[in-house]
Structure formats: structure tokens, C-alpha cells
Design a protein around this motif. Structure first.
Motif, PDB file in Angstrom:
ATOM      1  N   PHE A 108       0.818  -1.202   0.000  1.00  0.00           N
ATOM      2  CA  PHE A 108       0.000   0.000   0.000  1.00  0.00           C
ATOM      3  C   PHE A 108       0.859   1.263   0.000  1.00  0.00           C
ATOM      4  O   PHE A 108       0.496   2.276  -0.599  1.00  0.00           O
ATOM      5  N   ALA A 109       1.985   1.230   0.699  1.00  0.00           N
ATOM      6  CA  ALA A 109       2.847   2.406   0.805  1.00  0.00           C
ATOM      7  C   ALA A 109       3.408   2.813  -0.544  1.00  0.00           C
ATOM      8  O   ALA A 109       3.615   3.996  -0.824  1.00  0.00           O
ATOM      9  N   GLU A 110       3.654   1.814  -1.399  1.00  0.00           N
ATOM     10  CA  GLU A 110       4.252   2.096  -2.703  1.00  0.00           C
ATOM     11  C   GLU A 110       3.382   3.037  -3.536  1.00  0.00           C
ATOM     12  O   GLU A 110       3.877   3.951  -4.195  1.00  0.00           O
ATOM     13  N   GLY A 111       2.071   2.809  -3.522  1.00  0.00           N
ATOM     14  CA  GLY A 111       1.170   3.648  -4.315  1.00  0.00           C
ATOM     15  C   GLY A 111       0.416   4.662  -3.493  1.00  0.00           C
ATOM     16  O   GLY A 111      -0.639   5.158  -3.909  1.00  0.00           O
ATOM     17  N   ALA A 112       0.938   5.006  -2.321  1.00  0.00           N
ATOM     18  CA  ALA A 112       0.219   5.885  -1.402  1.00  0.00           C
ATOM     19  C   ALA A 112       0.218   7.332  -1.875  1.00  0.00           C
ATOM     20  O   ALA A 112       1.156   7.816  -2.514  1.00  0.00           O
ATOM     21  N   ILE A 113      -0.869   8.026  -1.543  1.00  0.00           N
ATOM     22  CA  ILE A 113      -0.952   9.469  -1.684  1.00  0.00           C
ATOM     23  C   ILE A 113      -1.298  10.039  -0.312  1.00  0.00           C
ATOM     24  O   ILE A 113      -1.629   9.282   0.609  1.00  0.00           O
ATOM     25  N   ILE A 114      -1.199  11.348  -0.171  1.00  0.00           N
ATOM     26  CA  ILE A 114      -1.530  12.016   1.087  1.00  0.00           C
ATOM     27  C   ILE A 114      -2.611  13.048   0.792  1.00  0.00           C
ATOM     28  O   ILE A 114      -2.376  14.002   0.042  1.00  0.00           O
ATOM     29  N   ILE A 115      -3.790  12.846   1.376  1.00  0.00           N
ATOM     30  CA  ILE A 115      -4.900  13.784   1.187  1.00  0.00           C
ATOM     31  C   ILE A 115      -5.026  14.637   2.440  1.00  0.00           C
ATOM     32  O   ILE A 115      -5.073  14.118   3.560  1.00  0.00           O
ATOM     33  N   THR A 116      -5.065  15.942   2.258  1.00  0.00           N
ATOM     34  CA  THR A 116      -5.244  16.849   3.380  1.00  0.00           C
ATOM     35  C   THR A 116      -6.113  18.015   2.933  1.00  0.00           C
ATOM     36  O   THR A 116      -6.570  18.052   1.786  1.00  0.00           O
ATOM     37  N   ASN A 117      -6.344  18.964   3.838  1.00  0.00           N
ATOM     38  CA  ASN A 117      -7.106  20.152   3.462  1.00  0.00           C
ATOM     39  C   ASN A 117      -6.163  21.349   3.370  1.00  0.00           C
ATOM     40  O   ASN A 117      -4.938  21.214   3.470  1.00  0.00           O
ATOM     41  N   GLN A 118      -6.726  22.534   3.196  1.00  0.00           N
ATOM     42  CA  GLN A 118      -5.891  23.727   3.061  1.00  0.00           C
ATOM     43  C   GLN A 118      -5.065  23.982   4.318  1.00  0.00           C
ATOM     44  O   GLN A 118      -3.889  24.367   4.225  1.00  0.00           O
ATOM     45  N   ASP A 119      -5.656  23.754   5.477  1.00  0.00           N
ATOM     46  CA  ASP A 119      -4.919  23.947   6.730  1.00  0.00           C
ATOM     47  C   ASP A 119      -3.745  22.989   6.838  1.00  0.00           C
ATOM     48  O   ASP A 119      -2.641  23.375   7.241  1.00  0.00           O
ATOM     49  N   GLY A 120      -3.991  21.715   6.477  1.00  0.00           N
ATOM     50  CA  GLY A 120      -2.931  20.718   6.546  1.00  0.00           C
ATOM     51  C   GLY A 120      -1.811  21.025   5.582  1.00  0.00           C
ATOM     52  O   GLY A 120      -0.615  20.878   5.907  1.00  0.00           O
ATOM     53  N   PHE A 121      -2.168  21.469   4.371  1.00  0.00           N
ATOM     54  CA  PHE A 121      -1.137  21.806   3.381  1.00  0.00           C
ATOM     55  C   PHE A 121      -0.322  23.015   3.851  1.00  0.00           C
ATOM     56  O   PHE A 121       0.899  23.051   3.696  1.00  0.00           O
ATOM     57  N   ASN A 122      -1.025  23.987   4.421  1.00  0.00           N
ATOM     58  CA  ASN A 122      -0.330  25.181   4.915  1.00  0.00           C
ATOM     59  C   ASN A 122       0.663  24.806   6.014  1.00  0.00           C
ATOM     60  O   ASN A 122       1.773  25.357   6.091  1.00  0.00           O
ATOM     61  N   TYR A 123       0.277  23.858   6.859  1.00  0.00           N
ATOM     62  CA  TYR A 123       1.168  23.370   7.926  1.00  0.00           C
ATOM     63  C   TYR A 123       2.438  22.760   7.321  1.00  0.00           C
ATOM     64  O   TYR A 123       3.554  23.074   7.741  1.00  0.00           O
ATOM     65  N   LEU A 124       2.266  21.907   6.329  1.00  0.00           N
ATOM     66  CA  LEU A 124       3.417  21.246   5.711  1.00  0.00           C
ATOM     67  C   LEU A 124       4.275  22.228   4.917  1.00  0.00           C
ATOM     68  O   LEU A 124       5.505  22.122   4.882  1.00  0.00           O
ATOM     69  N   ASP A 125       3.611  23.191   4.288  1.00  0.00           N
ATOM     70  CA  ASP A 125       4.318  24.116   3.403  1.00  0.00           C
ATOM     71  C   ASP A 125       5.194  25.098   4.180  1.00  0.00           C
ATOM     72  O   ASP A 125       6.021  25.797   3.588  1.00  0.00           O
ATOM     73  N   GLN A 126       5.039  25.166   5.493  1.00  0.00           N
ATOM     74  CA  GLN A 126       5.843  26.079   6.305  1.00  0.00           C
ATOM     75  C   GLN A 126       6.928  25.352   7.098  1.00  0.00           C
ATOM     76  O   GLN A 126       7.554  25.936   7.993  1.00  0.00           O
ATOM     77  N   LEU A 127       7.160  24.090   6.770  1.00  0.00           N
ATOM     78  CA  LEU A 127       8.193  23.319   7.446  1.00  0.00           C
ATOM     79  C   LEU A 127       9.507  23.380   6.668  1.00  0.00           C
ATOM     80  O   LEU A 127       9.542  23.078   5.466  1.00  0.00           O
ATOM     81  N   TYR A 128      10.593  23.770   7.356  1.00  0.00           N
ATOM     82  CA  TYR A 128      11.916  23.870   6.738  1.00  0.00           C
ATOM     83  C   TYR A 128      12.932  23.160   7.644  1.00  0.00           C
ATOM     84  O   TYR A 128      12.765  23.112   8.867  1.00  0.00           O
ATOM     85  N   ASP A 129      13.961  22.605   7.019  1.00  0.00           N
ATOM     86  CA  ASP A 129      15.016  22.026   7.846  1.00  0.00           C
ATOM     87  C   ASP A 129      15.945  23.147   8.326  1.00  0.00           C
ATOM     88  O   ASP A 129      15.739  24.325   8.004  1.00  0.00           O
ATOM     89  N   LYS A 130      16.986  22.799   9.096  1.00  0.00           N
ATOM     90  CA  LYS A 130      17.841  23.823   9.701  1.00  0.00           C
ATOM     91  C   LYS A 130      18.662  24.592   8.671  1.00  0.00           C
ATOM     92  O   LYS A 130      19.229  25.647   8.991  1.00  0.00           O
ATOM     93  N   ASN A 131      18.686  24.069   7.437  1.00  0.00           N
ATOM     94  CA  ASN A 131      19.393  24.773   6.368  1.00  0.00           C
ATOM     95  C   ASN A 131      18.449  25.611   5.514  1.00  0.00           C
ATOM     96  O   ASN A 131      18.835  26.140   4.472  1.00  0.00           O
ATOM     97  N   GLY A 132      17.186  25.698   5.959  1.00  0.00           N
ATOM     98  CA  GLY A 132      16.228  26.540   5.256  1.00  0.00           C
ATOM     99  C   GLY A 132      15.587  25.898   4.036  1.00  0.00           C
ATOM    100  O   GLY A 132      14.948  26.593   3.242  1.00  0.00           O
ATOM    101  N   ARG A 133      15.758  24.600   3.899  1.00  0.00           N
ATOM    102  CA  ARG A 133      15.153  23.916   2.751  1.00  0.00           C
ATOM    103  C   ARG A 133      13.748  23.427   3.112  1.00  0.00           C
ATOM    104  O   ARG A 133      13.547  22.833   4.178  1.00  0.00           O
ATOM    105  N   PRO A 134      12.771  23.666   2.226  1.00  0.00           N
ATOM    106  CA  PRO A 134      11.387  23.270   2.529  1.00  0.00           C
ATOM    107  C   PRO A 134      11.230  21.753   2.548  1.00  0.00           C
ATOM    108  O   PRO A 134      11.899  21.031   1.810  1.00  0.00           O
ATOM    109  N   LEU A 135      10.336  21.296   3.424  1.00  0.00           N
ATOM    110  CA  LEU A 135      10.059  19.858   3.503  1.00  0.00           C
ATOM    111  C   LEU A 135       9.324  19.385   2.244  1.00  0.00           C
ATOM    112  O   LEU A 135       9.578  18.295   1.743  1.00  0.00           O
ATOM    113  N   LEU A 136       8.416  20.213   1.756  1.00  0.00           N
ATOM    114  CA  LEU A 136       7.696  19.872   0.528  1.00  0.00           C
ATOM    115  C   LEU A 136       8.574  20.150  -0.679  1.00  0.00           C
ATOM    116  O   LEU A 136       9.282  21.163  -0.735  1.00  0.00           O
TER     117      LEU A 136
END
Length: 397
Positions: free
Chosen positions: A266-294
Motif C-alpha cells: 500500500f505504501a508504494e502507491g500511497a498518496i496524502i490527502i489533506t485540506n488547506q490547513d494541513g497543506f499550509n502546515y506542511l508548506d511552512q516546514l523547513y530544515d535547519k538549512n532553510g530547505r522546505p520539507l515539501l
């Protein structure tokens, strides 16, 4: 085609569909009885057609009419070119001749077990294609689940779960009972469906009806496409909402779900469904070098990936954040959800019912027929993350 012939043909079709539905439900004896009834009805139809042919042989041919005339649909489920013109004529409230009504009535009878009065007029094939093309946007969840076209309103199908697939055993092993203590048998699910009707209403100014068929078609296609997508998403999310909710903690819970919780199948063909709030949460995550998680999807720069999996973003109105917890539905929806598509979309109108008469409008009603059922709950994890809590610093890489 006479009304008698139409009734006989409809009887054969109904009995045949009923037999097929019983067969799908595993009721073989009842299915056989219903099939025998269908054969008897077919014999009555053949006898009627033979008698009708004898009568035609006694007729004196009349002078050929220079007009093209209307030809009823053939015995195949092919749509005659004139059907589309008659479809719009009926929708505009223009009266049909008895011959025109017969063309529409027979085409409808071949495609549905009901009557035109119950649902409306079958939407022409090319217009249905336009609707389907508009529906197929990234936030249409039907493209991510298993879609099973069905020809009856009730029945069942047998499906094998991907994670439970078993290898073929050597044929020689079956011949020697001592060679294997037990040969693993594949696990099958018998899934039942029960098609329901889902309707929407749209008041249209009568001035629009005075426009061309193409203009009316364009107007209705856009509205129906939005309704169809919203309905499909609602039904799929209703089923997903019955899944067990899991607290993921933070973004690392998504990675753990993909790496450990989900079966690799199942993991091989997995997708991640979220809403606007969830996407906004992920889109603001950066590592310590300033690179975005997404990361951008190499196949579509407008889309984003998380840990190599596609992110599907739904409106907050479609799936809401609850008590600060945003939804993260992770997995292979094709193995978790089955969408049963009756492949029937009908449209009807009234100038007198509803609010139409008082508002000088024409009220259109669209009906589509479908069902959605749960298949394998292990294929998906319905996760939640409290997005009001700031996550710890993301390590490099």
C-alpha cells in the motif's frame, strides 16, 4: 416501434438484469429461474416480431417520403444523432411528436430499468464526455479510488486484496497431500453495492433557454460537473470518515505511517490527502538549512510531494479541520474504497414546479447514480495532526 414491442423488449432487459444481479449475489438457483423467465419473454418477443413481419408483408408500399424522418434507435446501445436534438427540444419545454417521444422513450428504456418520468432524459454521450473531462481535476477523489462500472442497481463483486495475494503453488503439490501441510488459499472479499440516486437543482433564466443548444449545453455542463465532483467527494469522504482516526503527533508521524504502519504493497502507491490547513502546515516546514520539507513534483511544477508522495489538497469546506487537528489521509485509496458507477446521468426540467413559476425561471434537475463502499481499511491510515502545536526543528536532509 410499437408500444407492445417496446414493452416486450423492456421486459426481456429487466429480467436479464435481475438474473445478473441475483447471480452476482451468489443466488444461483434464483438467478436460473429469473433467466428462464427472460428466455420465455424473449420467445414472446420473437413471436410478436414474426407476426408483425407477416403483417408487413401484406402492406402495399406507399410513395417514399422525401423527408428524412426519424429512425428509432437500433437494438444496439448506440445513440442516434437525432437524439441530442430531441434531448434539447424536450429540455426547452417544446412539445414532442409521438414519433419523437418514442425515440427518446426507447433509448431511455434500453439504459434504465425505470421510466422517463422517474428520472428525466439520458444526457447525450458527447455532453457526458464534456462533463467527465471537467470533473477530472486533482481534487476529484474518484480518480484515486477503484471505480467499478455496473449495469444493475444492486449486486456484488468478488475482489482479492493486494496485501493478501498468495503465490501460485506447484501443481504437483496438489497431487501429493503429504508434500504440503497446507496450501495457502487467496483471500477474497465479496463486496455488495446498492445504487442510489443523487439529485441537484438549478434555476435557469428563461432567456437562457431561448439561446442556442450549444450555449445551454455549456451552461449546464459546467454546473453538472461541479455537482458531480462534489457528490463523489462527499460520498468517498463519508466512507473514509468511518475509518479509525490516528493521532500522528507531527509531520514525522506521516513518515512512520509510510515506512512502518502501511504494508509495502500500500505504501508504494500511497498518496496524502489533506485540506488547506494541513497543506499550509506542511508548506511552512523547513530544515535547519532553510530547505522546505515539501518538494515540487517533477512531473507537474504546480504540485508538491512529501517524502516522494503526492499531496492532494481539498478545500477546508470539503473536509474541515476539527479542534485544531487537520486531516492527513495516507495510503492507497484504490485498495481502500470502491466507487460503484451506474454510468447513468439524467436531466429534466420544469417551468411549473419548485420556485420556477413564481420566479419566471426553468428549474433543472440532474440525477446521477452511484454507491461507495469500504474495501480494505488496512490500505489507508486516517491521521490527524494538531497544527496549533509548533513541531520540533527538522533535521538536515
Amino acid at each position: 416501434m410499437t408500444k407492445r414491442e417496446q414493452a416486450l423488449r423492456q421486459s426481456v432487459a429487466d429480467l436479464k438484469d435481475a438474473a445478473k444481479s441475483l447471480m452476482d449475489e451468489g443466488k444461483q438457483e434464483e438467478a436460473q429461474n429469473k433467466l428462464n423467465e427472460a428466455k420465455a419473454a424473449k420467445k414472446d418477443l420473437d413471436n410478436f416480431l414474426a407476426l408483425q413481419k407477416d403483417f408487413e408483408g401484406l402492406n402495399v408500399s406507399s410513395p417514399q417520403n422525401s423527408g428524412a424522418g426519424l429512425q428509432p434507435p437500433s437494438t444496439k446501445d448506440e445513440e442516434k444523432p437525432e437524439y441530442k436534438a430531441l434531448f434539447f427540444k424536450a429540455l426547452k419545454g417544446q412539445s414532442l411528436t409521438s414519433e419523437e417521444s418514442e425515440v427518446i422513450g426507447e433509448y431511455y428504456a434500453r439504459l434504465t430499468a425505470g421510466t422517463g418520468e422517474d428520472g428525466g432524459y439520458i444526457i447525450p454521450e458527447d455532453i457526458s464526455t464534456q462533463i467527465n473531462e471537467l470533473v477530472q481535476t486533482t481534487d476529484d477523489l474518484r480518480q484515486y479510488v477503484t471505480v467499478e462500472p455496473v449495469s444493475t442497481n444492486k449486486g456484488a463483486r468478488t475482489l482479492e486484496r493486494r496485501a493478501d495475494h498468495t503465490p501460485l503453488a506447484p501443481l504437483s503439490e496438489y497431487g501429493d497431500p503429504n508434500a504440503m501441510a497446507e496450501i495457502a488459499s487467496p483471500k477474497f472479499d465479496r463486496l455488495s453495492y446498492n445504487i442510489d440516486d443523487y439529485a441537484g437543482f438549478l434555476p435557469v433564466a428563461n432567456t437562457v433557454l431561448a439561446d442556442t443548444d450549444q450555449a445551454l449545453s455549456s451552461y449546464l455542463v459546467k454546473w453538472i460537473a461541479k455537482k458531480s465532483r462534489a457528490t463523489g467527494n462527499h460520498l468517498i469522504l463519508q466512507v473514509l470518515d468511518t475509518f479509525n482516526k490516528v493521532d500522528l503527533g507531527d509531520y514525522t508521524g506521516i513518515k512512520t505511517t509510510l515506512n512502518v504502519t502501511l504494508d509495502p504493497a500500500f505504501a508504494e502507491g500511497a498518496i496524502i490527502i489533506t485540506n488547506q490547513d494541513g497543506f499550509n502546515y506542511l508548506d511552512q516546514l523547513y530544515d535547519k538549512n532553510g530547505r522546505p520539507l515539501l518538494q515540487p513534483d517533477p512531473q507537474d511544477a504546480t504540485k508538491k510531494l512529501l517524502f516522494g508522495r503526492r499531496i492532494v489538497v481539498l478545500s477546508n469546506k470539503t473536509i474541515a479541520t476539527s479542534s485544531g487537528k487537520a486531516p492527513f489521509i495516507i495510503g492507497d485509496l484504490k485498495e481502500a474504497i470502491v466507487y460503484w458507477d451506474r454510468q447513468q446521468m439524467l436531466l429534466d426540467m420544469t417551468k411549473e414546479g419548485g420556485q420556477a413559476w413564481r420566479t419566471n425561471t426553468t428549474e433543472f434537475r440532474v440525477i446521477e447514480r452511484e454507491d461507495v463502499t469500504k474495501w480494505d481499511e488496512e490500505a489507508v491510515v486516517y491521521g490527524q495532526i494538531d497544527i496549533t502545536v509548533q513541531p520540533e526543528e527538522i533535521p538536515e536532509g
